[in-house]
Scaffold this active site. Structure first.
Site: not given
Lengths: 259, 425
Positions: A37, A48
């Site tokens: 990914e 994140d």
């Protein structure tokens, strides 16, 4: 493009820690990774945690922030060539908010470069009305769609996404990457499995240990993706130690189905 | 009627996904990571639970029995007569004021303090506006044997003496916010020595207090999805009690736990196509903090000091300092993420009222039904009265009387003095 099941995926932001070292890291991980990914670095990686946020900033700085957009895609071409030669599939991950004005061209470029799909984690939360355009754009670019879901997610929608023939549905187990809160992730994953039927269910966010990855497959995950733990290992100990962790994670995932 | 054994999590049935809590991205840290040091572990798990129903721990079910759940659903027949709508409009109200702390807030105080104790906490800390939440926490803490520290918005600390005294009687330490105890409080006082306080600031102070010592947990009065899920005991009981499906369901909104707890089980049926198709869900708020009627739907801080993560919600801005109205529990800048999402989709219809018209309705209700409503709950009373009065055909209205006003006598004293205790029709 099909994904190995059970599968192990490594997440790395493109061009991190630098364009040259990124390619080395990629090559180091190839033997221990079923699919990559690759994250397109963002100024605002809102889902994140601190480690990956820092990696995004580092990647942008390494590319020269002002011209990062153009250089990212050209650098992706180099990375994609390496991946094609190694026959390890990859998917792209990036925030829809970063590409609102040029989603179609991004999907076309990703399709041309052999990506399996482009995962927009914020698509369904902040740009829900664009879901159909995304699905059609992905198919026109020769890719399947892939979707991101969270631990608080409408059941009917999860079931509906599974009927859209996605490459995978990514279940964000924790609220942000790399941060582990006391959440019953196996419970959530098991329920998600019931809702999505046979669809490829990719589990990620704050998966750090091989036994955790194995537990997720046993709870219903088709694959497990790890990012923060690998980046931390890379930062602190170097690429070979990072590869060693990736190999152990992958082995644990594979063994889960044999238990 | 039995007490529900599960809470209802509306996220499972929402028409689209709930935008998650996020970090502000303003530094290298993570507010989300900090949650493990702030909130009880089990509450965090409930905040991120995919299940439609969450089992209520047996200890909490037992404590719900102990405080007298289920609460009654009553028909406001005297009010119907007073309004001249009898025979045409039927008005019901769920009476959470019947609980020992006088409001619905105890429904989530009990599980949260229980969870804090499971983590080994010796003290819980929280914010409070009017004092309903603080009193609920003080009560739960006293029952469960932990200390409680309550940061009470200064305007309420000075005006709502009854609840403050009760909290202290239960053993809680009550601190006016802004206070000198925290950095956030001192900063606010530096800017304005007469700062009236706000719920957003009081939350920051309570969280800062928790982070500055060991053995402490923050318990949240509203807004968090886990917290509003606890309140769904109200709406689930209501589904068993309602003799007919209403045309309107009405509740007041501060952070959203009252409206959510009351209406979500019915909205869930609607979303699953299992009933309540004709029902309109009305959120009554104060014009002093009109987040649902005039706010923006965007990411904003849950607290003014940005100690907690950001939530996508209808907000007036996290630094909103509302005027010191009597309905202090409604003086919050935002609304719970799920409630905000439902508002953005048109499933929740907001309406804002000013203090004068709300108290007029409160007095009319008191003089009809014999219950003096809490100033916050009186916003729902006002909306219900308006709907009933305007209604032309056969109409059923049900509202949540989330609390009584027996400890708001200072507010009523002021209102009665200003109006001369006038007869209200």
């Amino acid at each position: 493009m099909g994904l190995e099941e059970p599968g192990f995926s490594a997440y790395i932001p493109l061009a991190y820690p630098s364009p040259t070292r990124f390619l080395e890291v990629l090559e180091a991980l190839v033997p221990c990774t079923d699919f990559f990914e690759i994250g397109l670095p963002s100024q605002k990686p809102k889902y994140d945690g601190p480690t990956i946020r820092k990696a995004h900033i580092g990647a942008l700085e390494a590319l020269g922030e002002a011209e990062a957009g153009g250089r990212l895609l050209s650098f992706l071409e180099t990375a994609a060539r390496i991946l094609r030669n190694s026959s390890v599939p990859y998917v792209l991950m990036t925030y829809y908010s970063d590409h609102r004005q040029r989603v179609t061209s991004l999907l076309e470029a990703a399709g041309n470069l052999g990506a399996g799909c482009v995962l927009f984690p914020d698509l369904l939360f902040d740009h829900y009305d664009h879901m159909q355009d995304y699905i059609e754009g992905s198919r026109e670019a020769g890719m399947k769609p892939c979707f991101f879901a969270s631990s608080r997610f409408p059941h009917r929608l999860l079931a509906e996404l599974s009927r859209r023939d996605p490459l995978f549905i990514y279940m964000g187990l924790q609220p942000t990457t790399g941060v582990e809160l006391p959440i019953g992730v196996a419970r959530n994953l098991a329920l998600a499995r019931k809702l999505v039927g046979e669809a490829y269910l990719l589990a990620g966010f704050a998966v750090k240990r091989p036994q955790d990855a194995q537990g997720l497959v046993r709870a219903g995950a088709s694959g497990v993706v790890v990012g923060t733990a690998l980046l931390e290992r890379l930062e602190k100990e170097g690429p070979s130690e990072m590869r060693e962790l990736a190999c152990r994670l992958r082995k644990a995932v594979k063994e889960a189905s044999m238990a | 009627m039995a007490i529900p054994l599960k809470w209802y999590n509306i996220s499972a049935d929402l028409p689209r996904p709930l935008p998650p809590l996020v970090d502000p991205l303003d530094d290298g840290g993570s507010r989300i990571a900090l949650l493990t040091r702030i909130l009880p572990s089990r509450l965090i798990d409930e905040e991120y639970n995919l299940s439609r129903y969450i089992p209520i721990p047996p200890e909490v079910v037992a404590s719900y029995h102990r405080i007298g759940r289920p609460t009654p659903l009553l028909r406001a027949e005297s009010l119907e007569r007073r309004l001249g709508v009898q025979g045409r409009v039927r008005i019901y109200y769920k009476y959470e004021g019947a609980l020992p702390t006088g409001s619905h807030k105890i429904n989530t105080a009990l599980p949260q303090v229980h969870y804090a104790r499971l983590d080994g906490a010796e003290e819980v800390a929280t914010e409070t506006g009017a004092g309903q939440w603080g009193l609920a926490v003080a009560t739960a803490a006293s029952i469960m044997g932990v200390r409680a520290k309550v940061f009470m918005t200064r305007s309420s600390y000075e005006k709502k003496r009854a609840r403050r005294v009760l909290m202290e009687s239960l053993g809680a330490q009550v601190v006016p916010s802004p206070s000198e105890l925290t950095r956030a409080g001192r900063r606010a006082l530096e800017k304005d020595t007469r700062h009236p306080g706000s719920l957003g600031l009081a939350i920051t102070e309570a969280v800062e207090h928790v982070l500055s010592g060991d053995g402490r947990r923050y318990v949240a009065g509203s807004v968090l999805e886990s917290v509003i899920t606890h309140q769904t005991v109200i709406g689930q009981e209501l589904l068993d009690q309602l003799p007919e499906e209403p045309d309107y369901m009405v509740a007041c909104v501060g952070g959203g736990s009252n409206m959510a707890g009351f209406a979500y089980p019915a909205i869930g049926l609607r979303l699953r196509g299992e009933g309540f198709e004709k029902t309109r869900f009305i959120a009554a708020e104060s014009t002093a903090s009109p987040r649902l009627t005039r706010g923006e739907y965007r990411y904003d801080g849950l607290d003014s000091g940005l100690v907690l993560p950001l939530a996508r919600m209808y907000t007036l801005g996290r630094n909103h300092v509302p005027p010191a109205i009597h309905a202090a529990g409604l003086r919050y800048h935002g609304a719970a993420p799920s409630l905000s999402l439902l508002r953005s989709l048109g499933l929740i219809e907001p309406i804002a009222y000013n203090q004068e018209e709300v108290f007029k309705a409160a007095l009319l209700f008191a003089r009809s039904e014999g219950i003096v409503p809490a100033p916050e709950s009186a916003h729902a009373v006002k909306a219900a009265i308006d709907i009933a009065s305007r209604s032309r055909g056969d109409t059923v209205v049900v509202f949540n009387l989330s609390g009584h006003g027996l400890m708001d006598f200072e507010s009523y004293e002021v209102i009665l003095r200003n109006t001369g205790g006038e007869s209200l029709g």
